[in-house]
Design a protein around this motif. Structure first.
Motif, mmCIF file in Angstrom:
data_model
loop_
_atom_site.group_PDB
_atom_site.id
_atom_site.type_symbol
_atom_site.label_atom_id
_atom_site.label_comp_id
_atom_site.label_asym_id
_atom_site.label_seq_id
_atom_site.Cartn_x
_atom_site.Cartn_y
_atom_site.Cartn_z
ATOM 1 N N UNK A 16 109.416 43.018 32.063
ATOM 2 C CA UNK A 16 108.945 43.830 33.189
ATOM 3 C C UNK A 16 108.095 43.002 34.150
ATOM 4 N N UNK A 17 107.229 42.172 33.617
ATOM 5 C CA UNK A 17 106.379 41.334 34.461
ATOM 6 C C UNK A 17 107.212 40.359 35.279
ATOM 7 N N UNK A 18 108.190 39.737 34.654
ATOM 8 C CA UNK A 18 109.050 38.783 35.357
ATOM 9 C C UNK A 18 109.826 39.487 36.465
ATOM 10 N N UNK A 19 110.359 40.652 36.174
ATOM 11 C CA UNK A 19 111.124 41.391 37.183
ATOM 12 C C UNK A 19 110.231 41.846 38.334
ATOM 13 N N UNK A 20 109.013 42.235 38.035
ATOM 14 C CA UNK A 20 108.084 42.661 39.083
ATOM 15 C C UNK A 20 107.754 41.495 40.013
ATOM 16 N N UNK A 21 107.531 40.335 39.460
ATOM 17 C CA UNK A 21 107.243 39.146 40.264
ATOM 18 C C UNK A 21 108.448 38.789 41.121
ATOM 19 N N UNK A 22 109.623 38.797 40.525
ATOM 20 C CA UNK A 22 110.853 38.466 41.254
ATOM 21 C C UNK A 22 111.085 39.446 42.407
ATOM 22 N N UNK A 23 110.933 40.726 42.148
ATOM 23 C CA UNK A 23 111.134 41.747 43.177
ATOM 24 C C UNK A 23 110.098 41.604 44.286
ATOM 25 N N UNK A 24 108.867 41.328 43.931
ATOM 26 C CA UNK A 24 107.815 41.138 44.930
ATOM 27 C C UNK A 24 108.117 39.984 45.870
ATOM 28 N N UNK A 25 108.606 38.886 45.325
ATOM 29 C CA UNK A 25 108.960 37.742 46.160
ATOM 30 C C UNK A 25 110.104 38.088 47.095
ATOM 31 N N UNK A 26 111.132 38.767 46.585
ATOM 32 C CA UNK A 26 112.280 39.145 47.411
ATOM 33 C C UNK A 26 111.846 40.078 48.545
ATOM 34 N N UNK A 27 110.965 41.025 48.248
ATOM 35 C CA UNK A 27 110.480 41.951 49.275
ATOM 36 C C UNK A 27 109.682 41.212 50.344
ATOM 37 N N UNK A 28 108.870 40.248 49.925
ATOM 38 C CA UNK A 28 108.076 39.476 50.875
ATOM 39 C C UNK A 28 108.983 38.698 51.832
ATOM 40 N N UNK A 29 110.025 38.072 51.282
ATOM 41 C CA UNK A 29 110.965 37.317 52.115
ATOM 42 C C UNK A 29 111.657 38.254 53.091
ATOM 43 N N UNK A 30 112.093 39.420 52.617
ATOM 44 C CA UNK A 30 112.765 40.389 53.470
ATOM 45 C C UNK A 30 111.843 40.860 54.591
#
Length: 62
Positions: A16-30
């Motif tokens: 869950x932590x890894x997925x949250x970090x990954x999603x946060x980065x993708x949202x920031x780029x978007x």
């Protein structure tokens, strides 16, 4: 001895932590890409308005 369900819970937390970090980065780029596109549209609108004003000055319609 540690029960197997404890390992499953720990693994779930880590995933869950890894997925949250990954999603946060993708949202920031978007969001940054979206902000950049909006800025380009705004700058184009300003340039168009400036050209319109200059044209009106030249034609003497102001």
């Amino acid at each position: 001895m540690i029960p197997i369900w404890v390992y499953a819970v720990v693994a779930g937390i880590i995933i869950s932590a890894v997925m949250a970090i990954k999603t946060g980065r993708e949202e920031r780029v978007f969001e940054l890409e979206n902000i950049e596109k909006e800025g380009e549209v705004y700058m184009k609108r300003l340039e168009d308005e400036k050209e319109t004003r200059e044209t009106q000055k030249v034609m003497g319609t102001e």
